[in-house]
Scaffold this motif. Structure first.
Motif, PDB file in Angstrom:
ATOM      1  N   GLN A   1      -6.564  -0.132 -21.307  1.00 54.08           N
ATOM      2  CA  GLN A   1      -7.377  -1.139 -20.608  1.00 54.08           C
ATOM      3  C   GLN A   1      -8.443  -0.505 -19.719  1.00 54.08           C
ATOM      4  N   ASP A   2      -8.304   0.776 -19.411  1.00 52.76           N
ATOM      5  CA  ASP A   2      -9.231   1.451 -18.502  1.00 52.76           C
ATOM      6  C   ASP A   2     -10.415   2.097 -19.222  1.00 52.76           C
TER       7      ASP A   2
ATOM      8  N   CYS B   1     -13.337   1.842 -22.775  1.00 52.12           N
ATOM      9  CA  CYS B   1     -14.026   0.918 -23.669  1.00 52.12           C
ATOM     10  C   CYS B   1     -14.530   1.681 -24.893  1.00 52.12           C
TER      11      CYS B   1
ATOM     12  N   LYS C   1     -13.007   5.717 -12.020  1.00 50.39           N
ATOM     13  CA  LYS C   1     -12.651   5.612 -10.603  1.00 50.39           C
ATOM     14  C   LYS C   1     -11.142   5.697 -10.380  1.00 50.39           C
ATOM     15  N   LYS C   2     -10.354   5.262 -11.362  1.00 46.59           N
ATOM     16  CA  LYS C   2      -8.918   5.113 -11.161  1.00 46.59           C
ATOM     17  C   LYS C   2      -8.109   6.351 -11.524  1.00 46.59           C
ATOM     18  N   TRP C   3      -8.515   7.060 -12.572  1.00 43.68           N
ATOM     19  CA  TRP C   3      -7.630   8.087 -13.107  1.00 43.68           C
ATOM     20  C   TRP C   3      -7.556   9.326 -12.226  1.00 43.68           C
TER      21      TRP C   3
ATOM     22  N   TYR D   1      -2.243   8.695 -10.454  1.00 43.88           N
ATOM     23  CA  TYR D   1      -2.347   7.413 -11.166  1.00 43.88           C
ATOM     24  C   TYR D   1      -1.717   7.510 -12.547  1.00 43.88           C
TER      25      TYR D   1
ATOM     26  N   TRP E   1     -16.682   2.273 -16.574  1.00 40.46           N
ATOM     27  CA  TRP E   1     -15.310   2.259 -17.080  1.00 40.46           C
ATOM     28  C   TRP E   1     -14.326   2.398 -15.914  1.00 40.46           C
ATOM     29  N   PRO E   2     -13.264   1.567 -15.880  1.00 43.88           N
ATOM     30  CA  PRO E   2     -12.284   1.683 -14.783  1.00 43.88           C
ATOM     31  C   PRO E   2     -11.682   3.078 -14.645  1.00 43.88           C
ATOM     32  N   CYS E   3     -11.503   3.802 -15.753  1.00 35.21           N
ATOM     33  CA  CYS E   3     -10.872   5.126 -15.676  1.00 35.21           C
ATOM     34  C   CYS E   3     -11.677   6.097 -14.831  1.00 35.21           C
TER      35      CYS E   3
ATOM     36  N   GLU F   1      -1.681   0.092 -20.738  1.00 37.78           N
ATOM     37  CA  GLU F   1      -2.256   0.108 -19.384  1.00 37.78           C
ATOM     38  C   GLU F   1      -3.391   1.136 -19.283  1.00 37.78           C
ATOM     39  N   LEU F   2      -3.270   2.247 -20.008  1.00 38.37           N
ATOM     40  CA  LEU F   2      -4.350   3.241 -20.024  1.00 38.37           C
ATOM     41  C   LEU F   2      -5.492   2.780 -20.924  1.00 38.37           C
TER      42      LEU F   2
END
Length: 413
Positions: free
Chosen positions: A284-285, A287, A216-218, A222, A212-214, A281-282
């Motif tokens: 999308q991070d 699933c 690594k990104k959150w 961010y 999940w992108p979150c 936008e959140l």
């Protein structure tokens, strides 16, 4: 940290923003089709139609005044009686009022973009979807053309924010092996179903959300970059059963500054089921967990909740009416779980409003007042980032954040 620091744009950029905004709208007031049933008073419908005529007639000052009348009147409708009794059409009227007000606020050079975003958020929180969820798109256009300014390090008093030191670090409970929730690495759908879903047993799933992108990104930076200027409901109080518990509205930046960075009494908690609809936008991070396909409903029937707060935040021992996947993204949480068979020993509140919540303070129980609680069997765990806890329907669970924490839960049937 700054709030929604959206600087004024150059004339050309303003014109470009306005062109993108107008592209979202029907081409004429006739195409707007402000039609409602007789549940909505005729005078209110006429006000909406007047606002449309004023807007398309480029009379924005008058449109702004009319939209504020609509918002004030419908606000009373939305806050009279219980929320479930508010008709969807009144919520749509409120959203139209917010739409017209936001458009008038941000139109022209030097418009109040930050206030326009706030008004759109109020429409998303309290209203209902109109024109293909246009309020989300209006915010997207505003943020595209008026990007957030440089992040500030100032607190409310103008001095640099400094994290307050704790008098005591949060206690980390011991999780005995005999009560620990079992862990599985990427079990097959069939194995999870037969071993945990059907017999209704809690389990921690590992390795299932690493992609999940979150994950690594959150981070705080961010989240503030993506959502800092967005207005959200925040719970104030250490737990919702406390007498001083309340709710208020503030921007995500204000919440982070006052309750995360400065740890203002550890009483702020962002718990929201609308957050991911409000801020795509959140969404999308994350699933939908694959294991939800084992349920009976469609993907649209799954409720996604956000839980964001400082260490020490507590969810009292309670149960939910659906199966729950609790995904830990940032920080750690200590959790105790009790089978529904232990309900009598957990002393649920007798009031209808709190019938799904125990009266017992789990980590400091009054065994004189609640003698059976000490004998209740439970499981426990410390949920780490990247782990997913399956909480079966009606399973009692107590949660305490050990760090600054962001969790995402999926309720499904």
């Amino acid at each position: 940290m700054s709030g929604c620091n959206l600087p004024g744009a150059a004339v050309s950029e303003t014109n470009s923003c306005w062109a993108d905004m107008m592209a979202l709208l029907p081409k004429s007031k006739e195409d707007l089709k402000l039609e409602f049933s007789d549940k909505i008073e005729r005078s209110v419908i006429m006000l909406l139609q007047q606002a449309g005529e004023l807007f398309y007639g480029d009379r924005r000052t008058e449109c702004l005044q009319t939209s504020e009348i609509i918002i004030d009147y419908t606000w009373e409708k939305l806050n009279t009686g219980t929320w479930r009794d508010v008709d969807k059409e009144w919520r749509q009227v409120y959203s139209y009022g917010c739409l017209f007000k936001a458009l008038c606020l941000c139109g022209g050079e030097g418009g109040d973009v930050a206030e326009a975003v706030r008004v759109c958020d109020m429409g998303l929180l309290m209203g209902a979807s109109i024109l293909g969820n246009i309020l989300v798109e209006v915010i997207r256009v505003l943020r595209k053309h008026h990007p957030r300014g440089e992040r500030s390090t100032e607190g409310r008093d103008g001095e640099p924010s400094k994290k307050k030191s704790r008098s005591e670090p949060p206690s980390i409970p011991t999780v005995p092996l005999e009560t620990a929730v079992p862990r599985l690495h990427c079990p097959s759908l069939e194995y999870f179903k037969n071993s945990y879903l059907v017999p209704q047993k809690p389990v921690i799933l590992e390795g299932t959300v690493d992609h999940w992108p979150c994950m690594k990104k959150w981070s705080l930076d961010y989240i503030e970059e993506i959502a800092g200027c967005r207005t959200v409901p925040v719970e104030l109080g250490s737990r919702y059963t406390d007498a001083e518990w309340s709710q208020t509205l503030m921007t995500v930046s204000e919440f982070i500054r006052n309750y995360i960075v400065n740890e203002q009494n550890n009483v702020g908690y962002l718990a929201q089921h609308q957050l991911f609809d409000q801020i795509p936008e959140l969404r999308q991070d994350i699933c939908i967990p694959d294991y939800c396909c084992l349920g009976e409903g469609d993907e649209d029937d799954i409720t996604i909740n956000a839980w964001f707060g400082p260490s020490g935040t507590i969810s009292p021992l309670h149960q939910d009416p659906q199966q729950n996947f609790l995904v830990q993204v940032i920080g750690r949480k200590y959790i105790q779980l009790y089978s529904p068979q232990e309900s009598e020993s957990l002393y649920p509140h007798e009031t209808h409003l709190l019938h799904n919540t125990s009266q017992v303070d789990v980590e400091n129980p009054d065994t004189t007042q609640f003698p059976k609680f000490a004998e209740a069997a439970f499981q426990s765990c410390i949920l780490n980032p990247g782990q997913v806890l399956f909480i079966p329907v009606k399973y009692w669970h107590y949660v305490r954040a050990l760090d600054i924490s962001f969790s995402v839960s999926f309720w499904w049937s």
